[in-house]
Write an enzyme that holds these catalytic residues in place. Structure first.
Site, PDB file in Angstrom:
ATOM      1  CB  THR A   1      -0.944   0.001   1.212  1.00  0.00           C
ATOM      2  OG1 THR A   1      -0.192  -0.262   2.395  1.00  0.00           O
ATOM      3  CG2 THR A   1      -2.025  -1.063   1.064  1.00  0.00           C
TER       4      THR A   1
ATOM      5  CE  LYS B   1       6.174  -3.084   8.927  1.00  0.00           C
ATOM      6  NZ  LYS B   1       6.064  -1.638   8.691  1.00  0.00           N
TER       7      LYS B   1
ATOM      8  CG  PHE C   1      -6.168   0.259   4.417  1.00  0.00           C
ATOM      9  CD1 PHE C   1      -5.728   0.589   3.151  1.00  0.00           C
ATOM     10  CD2 PHE C   1      -5.274   0.330   5.467  1.00  0.00           C
ATOM     11  CE1 PHE C   1      -4.415   0.977   2.934  1.00  0.00           C
ATOM     12  CE2 PHE C   1      -3.958   0.713   5.273  1.00  0.00           C
ATOM     13  CZ  PHE C   1      -3.531   1.053   3.993  1.00  0.00           C
TER      14      PHE C   1
HETATM   15  C1  P71 Z   1       2.138  -3.632   8.200  1.00  0.00           C
HETATM   16  C2  P71 Z   1       2.815  -2.359   7.875  1.00  0.00           C
HETATM   17  C3  P71 Z   1       2.330  -1.096   8.504  1.00  0.00           C
HETATM   18  C4  P71 Z   1       1.125  -0.698   7.728  1.00  0.00           C
HETATM   19  C5  P71 Z   1       1.266   0.057   6.589  1.00  0.00           C
HETATM   20  C6  P71 Z   1       0.158   0.335   5.814  1.00  0.00           C
HETATM   21  C7  P71 Z   1      -1.065  -0.164   6.178  1.00  0.00           C
HETATM   22  C8  P71 Z   1      -1.212  -0.887   7.338  1.00  0.00           C
HETATM   23  C9  P71 Z   1      -0.104  -1.169   8.101  1.00  0.00           C
HETATM   24  C10 P71 Z   1       4.515  -1.467   6.482  1.00  0.00           C
HETATM   25  C11 P71 Z   1       5.395  -1.675   5.395  1.00  0.00           C
HETATM   26  C12 P71 Z   1       5.571  -2.993   4.829  1.00  0.00           C
HETATM   27  C13 P71 Z   1       6.373  -3.157   3.736  1.00  0.00           C
HETATM   28  C14 P71 Z   1       6.548  -4.493   3.106  1.00  0.00           C
HETATM   29  C15 P71 Z   1       6.866  -0.837   3.709  1.00  0.00           C
HETATM   30  C16 P71 Z   1       6.082  -0.598   4.816  1.00  0.00           C
HETATM   31  C17 P71 Z   1       5.949   0.793   5.338  1.00  0.00           C
HETATM   32  N1  P71 Z   1       3.752  -2.430   6.951  1.00  0.00           N
HETATM   33  N2  P71 Z   1       6.991  -2.095   3.182  1.00  0.00           N
HETATM   34  O1  P71 Z   1       2.395  -4.627   7.512  1.00  0.00           O
HETATM   35  O2  P71 Z   1       4.976  -4.060   5.347  1.00  0.00           O
HETATM   36  O3  P71 Z   1       6.701   0.937   6.492  1.00  0.00           O
HETATM   37  O4  P71 Z   1       4.969   1.394   8.260  1.00  0.00           O
HETATM   38  O5  P71 Z   1       7.401   1.880   8.656  1.00  0.00           O
HETATM   39  O6  P71 Z   1       6.087   3.290   7.111  1.00  0.00           O
HETATM   40  O7  P71 Z   1       1.368  -3.664   9.161  1.00  0.00           O
HETATM   41  P1  P71 Z   1       6.256   1.936   7.694  1.00  0.00           P
END
Ligand code: P71
Length: 473
Positions: free
Chosen positions: A139, A272, A463
């Protein structure tokens, strides 16, 4: 770290069990389960959107593994060593050195979190009209590519879109699809391939070393770069160690370094795989891209030696990277996710297989075959799980996919999933048992469950803030 130093797990030592956490608990945070009426009220107030629930109203929080990790005693000790100078903080240089050591890139730009780095990279490399191929969208990644004038094109292998296909590397790029795209639009329109290590939206599925190596060869022939979303690369490295020929004797650290060596840079959500609550970075080998990003970071994030983080955050992040490449840690991390998956599979509950690195993804299409996709089955499944047992999960289906910017219609993704995301080093195996029983209860009541209608829809990343109401019976 050499393979010689890989710590032995109990399973390897005694042949008794596959893994146990290589840590013990020093501090606890109480959690509570509210009564059913209070959960019903909280869910209605949140418009059936788990993003809008208050954390205090949640019992077990599986919304995300992002920023929800438990830090170690060493990381907390590191927090006391913050050098909070505006410029040139000691902690930045330690972080830079750590990223160079474990990921191998030359230049580092710190950011407040992953999307800050996505913003810098997109603006520094994408021109209006460009096309960015990638192994399934994420996203925040896609919106930054679009805001920079680019169009994302999915080139992941077809197996990734089938939740039941058991391909061991469902995150792989389909090289034929990529080649066809290059033929169609021309290499000069493609600033880079957007490659994610373990593909979040596909269910946490890994990319193989053979695939990234072949991708490097193909892109090199056309002068196209590869930038890596390294957000969950430790987990990707674990799957390579486990499944790919020739890697069983290599450490996670060695595998990570080799994988990154086939790419030109990476962006990272430290929240993460780097085991912190906030932080991120961009790291590249190209000096020109670095200069552009380093100049822009001062406009959007903060000075180029802190990028929105406090000195103490950078120290915790550097220590987190060192802890996260330890083999026994990654094994326990993925082992816990797999334990939950195995429980659900025993009861024949439909989930994405093979189980990925960070979460169990419930397959809402097979869970609620009677609810059409535009009545938001995965959103409803998340709501039902909260109602049943105070467990918070996240929709990853039609609501997350948003609307097509050209036609304004919903995008209808093949995958309609509800994600049970496991924070790192936070919950115990007993929590996994409770979660599995809750999913089973919701599954047993599936036939009485109806869909939702959307009653409020924000323009961007809907969302997060959309609101819903249950449809009548
Ligand atoms: C996750 C998230 C956080 C999130 C982001 C958007 C909607 C809901 C939850 C963040 C990611 C991710 C990947 C593969 C970049 C980001 C952005 N994931 N790449 O899975 O999974 O990083 O949240 O630190 O800005 O819940 P950021």
């Amino acid at each position: 770290m050499t393979s010689h130093d890989i710590p032995q797990t109990m399973g390897q030592q005694a042949g008794r069990r596959s893994w146990a956490e290589p840590w013990k608990i020093k501090m606890v945070e109480p959690i509570r389960l509210m009564p059913p009426e209070a959960r019903q009220k909280a869910l209605e107030e949140a418009g059936y959107n788990t993003f809008l629930l208050r954390s205090e109203d949640v019992y077990i929080d599986l919304l995300t593994d992002s920023g929800t990790n438990a830090m170690s005693d060493r990381q907390w000790a590191g927090m006391m060593l913050g050098d909070e100078a505006y410029a040139g903080s000691r902690n930045f240089y330690r972080l830079e050195e750590t990223i160079r050591t474990y990921y191998g890139y030359r230049y580092v730009v710190p950011t407040h979190q992953g999307r800050g780095a996505e913003h810098l990279l997109s603006q520094a490399t994408i021109k209006p009209g460009d096309v960015i191929p990638g192994n399934m969208y994420f996203t925040t990644t896609r919106i930054h590519q679009e805001l920079a004038g680019g169009t994302f094109v999915d080139v992941i292998i077809d197996e990734a879109h089938d939740p039941a296909d058991d391909h061991p590397f469902k995150g792989n790029v389909d090289l034929a699809k990529l080649e066809a795209l290059i033929d169609r639009v021309g290499a000069e329109k493609i600033p880079y391939v957007s490659l994610a290590g373990t593909v979040n939206m596909a269910g946490g599925q890994p990319v193989s070393m053979a695939n990234v190596r072949a991708l490097r060869e193909l892109t090199a022939r056309h002068g196209i770069r590869i930038y890596l979303d390294a957000t969950r690369m430790m987990e990707n490295s674990f799957f390579i160690q486990e499944r790919e020929e020739g890697y069983a004797g290599k450490s996670i650290a060695e595998i990570l370094r080799e994988f990154c060596s086939y790419t030109d840079g990476a962006w990272m959500s430290g929240k993460k795989d780097n085991l912190v609550n906030i932080g991120g970075w961009l790291a590249v080998n190209d000096e020109e891209v670095f200069e552009r990003a380093r100049n822009m970071v001062v406009v959007y994030e903060g000075l180029h030696t802190y990028g929105g983080m406090a000195g103490r955050d950078m120290e915790a992040l550097a220590i987190g990277i060192e802890e996260a490449v330890q083999d026994d840690y990654v094994q326990a991390r993925v082992g816990q996710v797999r334990y939950l998956g195995d429980l659900l599979l025993q009861w024949e509950i439909p989930i994405v297989q093979p189980v990925g690195g960070h979460a169990i993804f419930l397959d809402a299409r097979r869970f609620y075959p009677h609810i059409p996709q535009d009545q938001f089955p995965a959103q409803m499944l998340a709501a039902q799980l909260y109602l049943d047992s105070g467990i918070r999960s996240m929709e990853r289906g039609i609501v997350s996919a948003g609307r097509d910017p050209e036609t304004g219609d919903h995008r209808y993704p093949a995958l309609e999933l509800t994600r049970l995301t496991i924070p790192r080093r936070v919950y115990t195996q007993a929590h996994m048992d409770v979660i599995a029983e809750a999913v089973k209860a919701v599954y047993d009541a599936r036939e009485e469950t109806r869909g939702l209608e959307m009653v409020y829809e924000p323009a961007y990343l809907r969302f997060f803030q959309a609101r819903f109401k249950p449809l009548g019976r």
